[in-house]
Design a protein around this motif. Structure first.
Motif, PDB file in Angstrom:
ATOM      1  N   HIS A  57       0.830  -1.217   0.000  1.00  0.00           N
ATOM      2  CA  HIS A  57       0.000   0.000   0.000  1.00  0.00           C
ATOM      3  C   HIS A  57       0.854   1.252   0.000  1.00  0.00           C
ATOM      4  CE1 HIS A  57      -3.483  -2.512   0.849  1.00  0.00           C
ATOM      5  NE2 HIS A  57      -2.716  -3.151   1.707  1.00  0.00           N
ATOM      6  N   GLY A  58       2.139   1.131  -0.247  1.00  0.00           N
ATOM      7  CA  GLY A  58       3.011   2.303  -0.217  1.00  0.00           C
ATOM      8  C   GLY A  58       3.239   2.785   1.201  1.00  0.00           C
ATOM      9  N   LEU A  59       3.581   4.054   1.322  1.00  0.00           N
ATOM     10  CA  LEU A  59       3.840   4.610   2.652  1.00  0.00           C
ATOM     11  C   LEU A  59       2.562   4.584   3.488  1.00  0.00           C
ATOM     12  CD1 LEU A  59       6.038   7.712   1.714  1.00  0.00           C
ATOM     13  CD2 LEU A  59       6.817   5.587   2.803  1.00  0.00           C
ATOM     14  N   THR A  60       2.683   4.103   4.714  1.00  0.00           N
ATOM     15  CA  THR A  60       1.503   3.993   5.578  1.00  0.00           C
ATOM     16  C   THR A  60       0.817   5.346   5.737  1.00  0.00           C
ATOM     17  OG1 THR A  60       2.788   2.375   6.819  1.00  0.00           O
ATOM     18  CG2 THR A  60       0.714   3.108   7.802  1.00  0.00           C
ATOM     19  N   THR A  61       1.613   6.377   5.959  1.00  0.00           N
ATOM     20  CA  THR A  61       1.028   7.690   6.241  1.00  0.00           C
ATOM     21  C   THR A  61       0.395   8.320   5.004  1.00  0.00           C
ATOM     22  OG1 THR A  61       3.250   8.563   5.955  1.00  0.00           O
ATOM     23  CG2 THR A  61       2.479   8.259   8.219  1.00  0.00           C
ATOM     24  N   GLU A  62       0.605   7.713   3.840  1.00  0.00           N
ATOM     25  CA  GLU A  62      -0.014   8.237   2.618  1.00  0.00           C
ATOM     26  C   GLU A  62      -1.285   7.480   2.238  1.00  0.00           C
ATOM     27  OE1 GLU A  62       0.875  11.003   0.807  1.00  0.00           O
ATOM     28  OE2 GLU A  62       2.207  11.353   2.510  1.00  0.00           O
ATOM     29  N   ILE A  63      -1.608   6.434   2.964  1.00  0.00           N
ATOM     30  CA  ILE A  63      -2.856   5.718   2.677  1.00  0.00           C
ATOM     31  C   ILE A  63      -4.002   6.680   2.997  1.00  0.00           C
ATOM     32  CG2 ILE A  63      -4.309   3.735   3.297  1.00  0.00           C
ATOM     33  CD1 ILE A  63      -1.745   2.245   4.117  1.00  0.00           C
ATOM     34  N   PRO A  64      -4.884   6.967   2.013  1.00  0.00           N
ATOM     35  CA  PRO A  64      -5.891   8.012   2.223  1.00  0.00           C
ATOM     36  C   PRO A  64      -6.679   7.857   3.527  1.00  0.00           C
ATOM     37  CG  PRO A  64      -5.938   7.238  -0.041  1.00  0.00           C
ATOM     38  CD  PRO A  64      -4.960   6.355   0.673  1.00  0.00           C
ATOM     39  N   TYR A  65      -7.065   6.631   3.859  1.00  0.00           N
ATOM     40  CA  TYR A  65      -7.827   6.354   5.076  1.00  0.00           C
ATOM     41  C   TYR A  65      -7.122   6.935   6.303  1.00  0.00           C
ATOM     42  CZ  TYR A  65     -10.890   3.161   7.882  1.00  0.00           C
ATOM     43  OH  TYR A  65     -11.831   2.601   8.729  1.00  0.00           O
ATOM     44  N   PHE A  66      -5.810   6.834   6.280  1.00  0.00           N
ATOM     45  CA  PHE A  66      -4.998   7.293   7.417  1.00  0.00           C
ATOM     46  C   PHE A  66      -4.655   8.772   7.277  1.00  0.00           C
ATOM     47  CE2 PHE A  66      -1.120   7.626   9.974  1.00  0.00           C
ATOM     48  CZ  PHE A  66      -1.504   6.943  11.113  1.00  0.00           C
ATOM     49  N   LYS A  67      -4.275   9.137   6.063  1.00  0.00           N
ATOM     50  CA  LYS A  67      -3.784  10.495   5.806  1.00  0.00           C
ATOM     51  C   LYS A  67      -4.851  11.543   6.093  1.00  0.00           C
ATOM     52  CE  LYS A  67      -1.369  13.246   2.424  1.00  0.00           C
ATOM     53  NZ  LYS A  67      -0.826  13.342   1.078  1.00  0.00           N
ATOM     54  N   GLN A  68      -6.124  11.212   5.816  1.00  0.00           N
ATOM     55  CA  GLN A  68      -7.181  12.202   5.968  1.00  0.00           C
ATOM     56  C   GLN A  68      -7.682  12.342   7.408  1.00  0.00           C
ATOM     57  OE1 GLN A  68      -9.933  10.802   3.003  1.00  0.00           O
ATOM     58  NE2 GLN A  68      -8.428  11.165   1.403  1.00  0.00           N
ATOM     59  N   GLN A  69      -7.042  11.640   8.317  1.00  0.00           N
ATOM     60  CA  GLN A  69      -7.472  11.746   9.713  1.00  0.00           C
ATOM     61  C   GLN A  69      -6.739  12.867  10.428  1.00  0.00           C
ATOM     62  OE1 GLN A  69      -7.736   8.092  11.953  1.00  0.00           O
ATOM     63  NE2 GLN A  69      -7.986   6.849  10.101  1.00  0.00           N
ATOM     64  N   GLU A  70      -7.303  13.239  11.591  1.00  0.00           N
ATOM     65  CA  GLU A  70      -6.607  14.195  12.442  1.00  0.00           C
ATOM     66  C   GLU A  70      -6.276  13.463  13.730  1.00  0.00           C
ATOM     67  OE1 GLU A  70      -9.928  16.063  11.529  1.00  0.00           O
ATOM     68  OE2 GLU A  70      -9.002  17.020   9.791  1.00  0.00           O
ATOM     69  N   ARG A  71      -5.111  12.885  13.753  1.00  0.00           N
ATOM     70  CA  ARG A  71      -4.742  12.044  14.891  1.00  0.00           C
ATOM     71  C   ARG A  71      -4.067  12.863  15.985  1.00  0.00           C
ATOM     72  NH1 ARG A  71      -4.242   5.780  14.191  1.00  0.00           N
ATOM     73  NH2 ARG A  71      -6.143   5.531  13.003  1.00  0.00           N
ATOM     74  N   LEU A  72      -4.810  13.076  17.049  1.00  0.00           N
ATOM     75  CA  LEU A  72      -4.263  13.771  18.216  1.00  0.00           C
ATOM     76  C   LEU A  72      -4.146  12.765  19.359  1.00  0.00           C
ATOM     77  CD1 LEU A  72      -6.467  17.027  18.092  1.00  0.00           C
ATOM     78  CD2 LEU A  72      -4.442  16.494  16.751  1.00  0.00           C
ATOM     79  N   THR A  73      -5.299  12.257  19.824  1.00  0.00           N
ATOM     80  CA  THR A  73      -5.280  11.261  20.899  1.00  0.00           C
ATOM     81  C   THR A  73      -4.489  10.028  20.462  1.00  0.00           C
ATOM     82  OG1 THR A  73      -7.494  12.036  21.441  1.00  0.00           O
ATOM     83  CG2 THR A  73      -6.765  10.027  22.526  1.00  0.00           C
ATOM     84  N   PHE A  74      -4.630   9.683  19.197  1.00  0.00           N
ATOM     85  CA  PHE A  74      -3.990   8.473  18.678  1.00  0.00           C
ATOM     86  C   PHE A  74      -2.709   8.777  17.905  1.00  0.00           C
ATOM     87  CE2 PHE A  74      -7.948   6.663  19.939  1.00  0.00           C
ATOM     88  CZ  PHE A  74      -7.684   5.328  20.164  1.00  0.00           C
ATOM     89  N   GLU A  75      -2.056   9.893  18.239  1.00  0.00           N
ATOM     90  CA  GLU A  75      -0.893  10.268  17.425  1.00  0.00           C
ATOM     91  C   GLU A  75       0.221   9.220  17.472  1.00  0.00           C
ATOM     92  OE1 GLU A  75       1.104  13.857  18.641  1.00  0.00           O
ATOM     93  OE2 GLU A  75       0.819  13.475  20.769  1.00  0.00           O
ATOM     94  N   ARG A  76       0.348   8.514  18.564  1.00  0.00           N
ATOM     95  CA  ARG A  76       1.438   7.538  18.685  1.00  0.00           C
ATOM     96  C   ARG A  76       0.991   6.095  18.476  1.00  0.00           C
ATOM     97  NH1 ARG A  76       2.937  11.380  22.598  1.00  0.00           N
ATOM     98  NH2 ARG A  76       1.159  10.624  23.745  1.00  0.00           N
ATOM     99  N   CYS A  77      -0.320   5.864  18.556  1.00  0.00           N
ATOM    100  CA  CYS A  77      -0.812   4.477  18.512  1.00  0.00           C
ATOM    101  C   CYS A  77      -0.501   3.846  17.155  1.00  0.00           C
ATOM    102  CB  CYS A  77      -2.318   4.440  18.770  1.00  0.00           C
ATOM    103  SG  CYS A  77      -2.941   2.774  18.932  1.00  0.00           S
ATOM    104  N   GLY A  78       0.144   2.697  17.182  1.00  0.00           N
ATOM    105  CA  GLY A  78       0.521   2.029  15.944  1.00  0.00           C
ATOM    106  C   GLY A  78       1.883   2.469  15.446  1.00  0.00           C
ATOM    107  N   VAL A  79       2.363   3.577  16.001  1.00  0.00           N
ATOM    108  CA  VAL A  79       3.662   4.097  15.566  1.00  0.00           C
ATOM    109  C   VAL A  79       4.771   3.514  16.437  1.00  0.00           C
ATOM    110  CG1 VAL A  79       5.045   6.194  15.249  1.00  0.00           C
ATOM    111  CG2 VAL A  79       2.584   6.222  14.751  1.00  0.00           C
ATOM    112  N   ILE A  80       4.531   3.539  17.757  1.00  0.00           N
ATOM    113  CA  ILE A  80       5.611   3.167  18.674  1.00  0.00           C
ATOM    114  C   ILE A  80       5.442   1.752  19.239  1.00  0.00           C
ATOM    115  CG2 ILE A  80       5.928   5.574  19.350  1.00  0.00           C
ATOM    116  CD1 ILE A  80       4.466   4.861  22.007  1.00  0.00           C
TER     117      ILE A  80
END
Ligand SMILES: Cc1cc2nc3c(=O)[nH]c(=O)nc-3n(C[C@H](O)[C@H](O)[C@H](O)COP(=O)(O)O)c2cc1C
Ligand code: SF4
Lengths: 164, 521
Positions: free
Chosen positions: B91-114
Motif C-alpha cells: 500500500h506504499g507509505l503507511t502515512t499516505e494511505i488516504p484512510y490514514f492520511k485524511q485523519q486528524e490524529r491527536l489522541t492516537f498520534e502515537r498508537c501504531g507508531v511506537i
C-alpha cells in the motif's frame, strides 16, 4: 488451554488470604479463584464473607450478579461467542444456529463429555473483524462455521492453536 | 547493514486474524535467508481490514503491506519488501494511505507508531511533554487549560471534563480518587482497547495529570474482563512506569505521588455506568447509585472522585502539551476537538477514524468504509452503541456532533458505528434492544427492570404479526415511561434504538400477519 486445578479448599483459602486486604477485594478474589479452578465453588462463600467482614448474602449477591462468574466446573475448553450488534451484522446468529443444528450444543451449556463449554458474550472489542469468538481467552476474528466445526471436532486448525 | 525494522502489530484485533503467526513466519523466513531483521510489536494503526498490517522501515518512511498471511511472507521477501518494493499486498507509505492520511490524529498520534511498552519510544514521540507542563503549573491552571480545550467526556454523556475536574478540585478532602472507565461495553467500539494496547503510557500520563489537577494521589482503571490482552499490557506498562519513577511516591521527581491500580469487571454492561462502576470497584454488585450526590462529591469509597472515560483521559496529554485553544481549533459548535469514530459491523473497511467533530455519517461509511462487507445494499447504521439510534440512508448526511445527533433523536455515545446490510430486520433489532436491557439491567428501578421484559413481549407480538394499533400504543407508552422514569440511561435510553427503528423502518414492524400470508400462498 485452561489447565484448571481441581477445587481445593486450602488453595482457595490461601488465595482469599492473599487478596483480602485489597480495598474492594470481592471481585479480585472471585477472579483469582476462577482463574485457578475454572469456577467459584459456592461452599467458599462463608469463608469470603468472614475474611471481608461482610454478610454471606452480600457475597452471594455479588457472585451471582456478574455474568462472568461460574459456580460449576466448565468444560476443558471455553468458547465464547459474541452476539452483540456488530457481530449480529455479520451473521453471528448463523454460528449459534449451526452449533445447535450440527453439533447439538446450545448456548450456555457444557457438552456431556465435558470437552466444551459455550457461552454468550457481549462484545470483545473486535467489531470491525467479526464475527468474533473467544476460545480459552484468545480472540479470533472472522469466525465461520468451518472454524466452529474444527473446534467442536477438536480438529487441527492454525487459528485455534493445538488441541489435546 | 543494520537490521531492518519490521512492525507487526500486537493489538488484539490484529492477533485475532493471525498477527502472531505472521510475526513468526517473518522471523523464520529472515533466518533462513540469513537476513537480520528487528521485529517490533507495535499497536495497530486502526486500518483493521488490512490487519495483519506489516510495515517495513525504509529511508523514505514506513511502507505498509496487508492483510498479510503467513503464506504470503516468502513472496514478500522475494520481491524485496525489506526495501519497500511493490507487491500485490503493498500500500506504499503507511502515512499516505488516504484512510490514514485524511485523519486528524491527536489522541492516537502515537498508537501504531511506537512500541507500546517502550518509555524511550514514548518520550521520543512527544510523550510526557504534557505531564511536564502540568507539573510546572497549579492545579487550577491545569483545570483552566482543560476547560479552554472544550473537551467533553467521551464515555457517552459528553459532560465537559474541565468542569467536572473543577468541582472535584474545589472539594476539600483527605483523600480523592481518579477513576478511569475502561468498561467499553458498547458493541461497535474498541477505541479504548486500541489505545490501552497500543499506547498505554498516554492513558497513564493522562491519569497522573488528572490526579494533579483534582488533588488525587490514587487512580483506578476499571477494565472490562473481555480485554485480557489490554489487561496484560496495562499491568506491564504500570510496572515499567513505576520502575521509571513516573508512577509512585514522587512523579518524575516532583515529590507528588500518584499510584495506579487496575480492577477487572466481570461481564456486566451496566458497570460502565459510572456509579455502578464505583460500586463494582468497591467489590459490590454493579447497582446504579441515585444521584445526587454526584461522584465528584461522594464517589469511590465515599470520597470525591473524578470519573472519566479512557478517551477523555488519554486526550489530556495532548491538550496540556499543545494548549487548550489548539485543541479547540478542531471541531464545530459545542463539539470541539476530535472524535474517535469506530467503524464496525458489516463494512468493507472497518477501523478507527480520528476526525474533527462534524464529519457526516455518509463520509465515514462511504468514503472511509467503502460500503458493506457483504456487497449488499446498505440498510441501517446504529450510532453510539446499544443505546444509540438506528439511522436509514436518508439521514446519512447528519454530521457527527453532539447537538446534531441529538436533533436527529440519536446520540454519539462513545463514537461507535455499526453498519447493517439489507438483511437486517429492524423489528428484531428493537427486540434485541429490550432483551439486552433486560439481561443487563441492574434491577434497581422498575421501569427498566420490568419494562425491558415487557418490551421483549410486545416486540414478540409485533414480530409474530399479531400487531394491532393497540400493541403499538403499548410500545409507545412503555418507551415514554422508560424514558421518563428510569433512574439511569440504561433504561432511559433503551427506547432510542427501539423508536428509531420504528420511525425509520416501519415496514419491518408491519409485516403481514403469519396466517394471512399463508392464506395468500
Ligand atoms: C448503561 C451505561 C453504560 C455505560 N458504559 C460506559 C462505558 O463502558 N465506558 C464509559 O466511559 N462510560 C460509560 N457510560 C457513561 C458513564 O456513566 C460516564 O458518563 C462516563 O464514564 C464519564 O466519563 P467521561 O465524562 O470522561 O465521558 C455508561 C453509561 C451508562 C448509563
Ligand atoms: S435504569 Fe436500569 S440499569 Fe439504570 S438504575 Fe434503573 S434498573 Fe438499574
Amino acid at each position: 488451554m485452561p489447565a484448571y486445578r481441581p477445587w481445593n479448599a486450602e488453595t482457595a483459602s490461601a488465595i482469599i488470604n492473599e487478596l483480602k486486604s485489597m480495598p474492594g477485594a470481592t471481585l479480585p478474589i472471585f477472579h483469582a479463584l476462577q482463574n485457578e479452578f475454572g469456577f467459584v465453588h459456592p461452599d467458599i462463600i462463608p469463608e469470603i464473607a468472614d475474611a471481608l467482614n461482610i454478610s454471606r448474602a452480600e457475597v452471594h449477591g455479588t457472585l451471582t450478579f456478574y455474568h462472568d462468574f461460574r459456580t460449576e466446573l466448565p468444560g476443558r475448553r471455553i468458547l465464547k461467542i459474541c452476539r452483540a450488534e456488530a457481530c449480529q451484522s455479520v451473521g453471528c446468529e448463523d454460528i449459534v444456529s449451526h452449533l445447535e443444528a450440527a453439533h447439538r450444543i446450545s448456548m450456555g451449556t457444557t457438552t456431556d463429555d465435558r470437552r466444551l463449554t459455550v457461552e454468550t458474550i457481549y462484545c470483545l472489542g473486535n467489531c470491525a473483524l467479526g464475527p468474533s469468538i473467544m476460545l480459552d481467552g484468545e480472540v479470533i476474528g472472522r469466525a465461520d462455521t468451518d472454524l466452529i466445526d474444527d473446534i467442536c471436532h477438536s480438529r487441527r486448525n492454525e487459528r485455534i492453536g493445538a488441541e489435546a | 547493514m543494520s537490521a531492518v525494522k519490521i512492525y507487526v502489530p500486537c493489538d488484539s484485533a490484529a492477533l485475532s486474524v493471525g498477527a502472531d503467526r505472521v510475526a513468526k513466519a517473518i522471523a523464520r523466513e529472515a533466518e533462513q535467508r540469513g537476513i537480520a531483521v528487528e521485529i517490533v510489536r507495535n499497536g495497530t494503526r486502526g486500518m483493521l481490514w488490512l490487519e495483519p498490517l506489516v510495515e517495513v522501515e525504509t529511508a523514505g518512511g514506513r511502507v505498509a503491506y496487508g492483510p498479510v498471511r503467513p503464506a504470503d511472507v516468502a513472496s514478500l521477501f522475494d520481491v524485496g519488501f525489506l526495501a519497500g518494493a511493490e507487491h500485490p499486498l503493498g500500500h506504499g507509505l503507511t502515512t499516505e494511505i488516504p484512510y490514514f492520511k485524511q485523519q486528524e490524529r491527536l489522541t492516537f498520534e502515537r498508537c501504531g507508531v511506537i512500541d507500546p511498552l517502550s518509555l524511550d519510544d514514548y518520550r521520543a514521540h512527544g510523550g510526557l511533554a504534557g505531564l511536564e507542563k502540568a507539573l510546572a503549573v497549579s492545579p487550577a491552571e491545569i483545570v483552566d487549560t482543560v476547560i479552554a480545550s472544550g473537551l467533553r467526556g467521551r464515555g457517552g454523556a459528553g459532560f465537559p471534563t474541565g468542569i467536572k475536574w473543577k468541582t472535584v478540585l474545589g472539594v476539600a478532602s483527605d483523600q480523592k480518587y481518579v477513576t478511569c472507565n475502561a468498561d467499553e461495553g458498547d458493541s461497535g467500539t474498541f477505541a479504548d482497547r486500541m489505545l490501552m494496547e497500543g499506547d498505554p503510557f498516554t492513558l497513564i500520563e493522562g491519569m497522573i495529570i488528572a490526579g494533579l489537577a483534582v488533588g488525587a494521589d490514587t487512580g483506578f482503571i476499571y477494565l472490562r474482563s473481555e480485554y485480557p490482552h489490554a489487561h496484560r499490557t496495562l499491568l506491564k506498562a504500570i510496572e515499567i512506569a513505576e520502575e521509571d519513577g513516573l508512577l509512585g511516591k514522587s512523579v518524575l521527581g516532583s515529590k507528588r505521588a500518584f499510584n495506579l491500580h487496575v480492577r477487572l469487571g466481570a461481564g456486566s454492561y451496566v458497570c460502565g455506568e459510572e456509579t455502578a462502576m464505583l460500586e463494582s470497584i468497591e467489590g459490590k454488585r454493579g447497582v446504579v447509585r441515585a444521584k445526587p450526590p454526584i461522584p465528584a462529591f461522594k464517589g469511590l469509597f465515599g470520597k470525591p472522585t473524578a470519573a472519566n472515560n479512557v478517551m477523555s483521559l488519554a486526550t489530556i496529554p495532548w491538550i496540556m502539551a499543545h494548549g487548550g485553544p489548539a485543541y479547540a481549533a478542531f471541531g464545530m459548535g459545542r463539539s470541539l476537538g476530535t472524535l474517535t469514530i469506530q467503524l464496525a459491523g458489516n463494512i468493507k473497511r472497518g477501523g478507527l477514524i480520528e476526525k474533527a467533530f462534524g464529519v457526516t455519517l455518509r463520509e465515514i461509511i462511504e468514503t472511509y468504509g467503502g460500503g458493506t462487507l457483504s456487497g449488499r445494499p446498505f440498510k441501517a447504521v446504529q450510532v453510539g452503541g446499544p443505546l444509540g439510534a438506528y439511522f436509514p440512508e436518508s439521514l446519512l448526511d447528519t454530521p457527527m456532533d453532539y447537538e446534531a445527533m441529538a436533533k436527529a433523536k440519536g446520540l454519539l455515545g462513545h463514537g461507535g458505528m455499526v453498519v447493517f446490510d439489507d438483511r437486517v430486520d429492524l423489528a428484531n433489532q428493537a427486540r434485541f434492544a429490550f432483551q439486552f436491557c433486560a439481561e443487563e439491567s441492574c434491577g434497581k428501578c422498575t421501569p427498566c427492570r420490568i419494562g425491558a421484559t415487557r418490551g421483549v413481549e410486545i416486540m414478540d407480538t409485533i414480530i409474530a404479526g399479531e400487531d394491532s394499533s393497540k400493541t403499538f400504543q403499548m410500545l409507545d407508552d412503555l418507551c415514554d415511561l422508560m424514558t421518563d422514569a428510569s433512574l439511569c440511561a440504561m433504561g432511559g435510553l433503551t427506547p432510542v434504538p427501539v423508536m428509531s427503528a420504528l420511525t425509520h423502518f416501519p415496514d419491518d414492524f408491519r409485516k403481514v400477519p403469519e396466517p394471512m400470508r399463508r392464506a395468500a400462498e
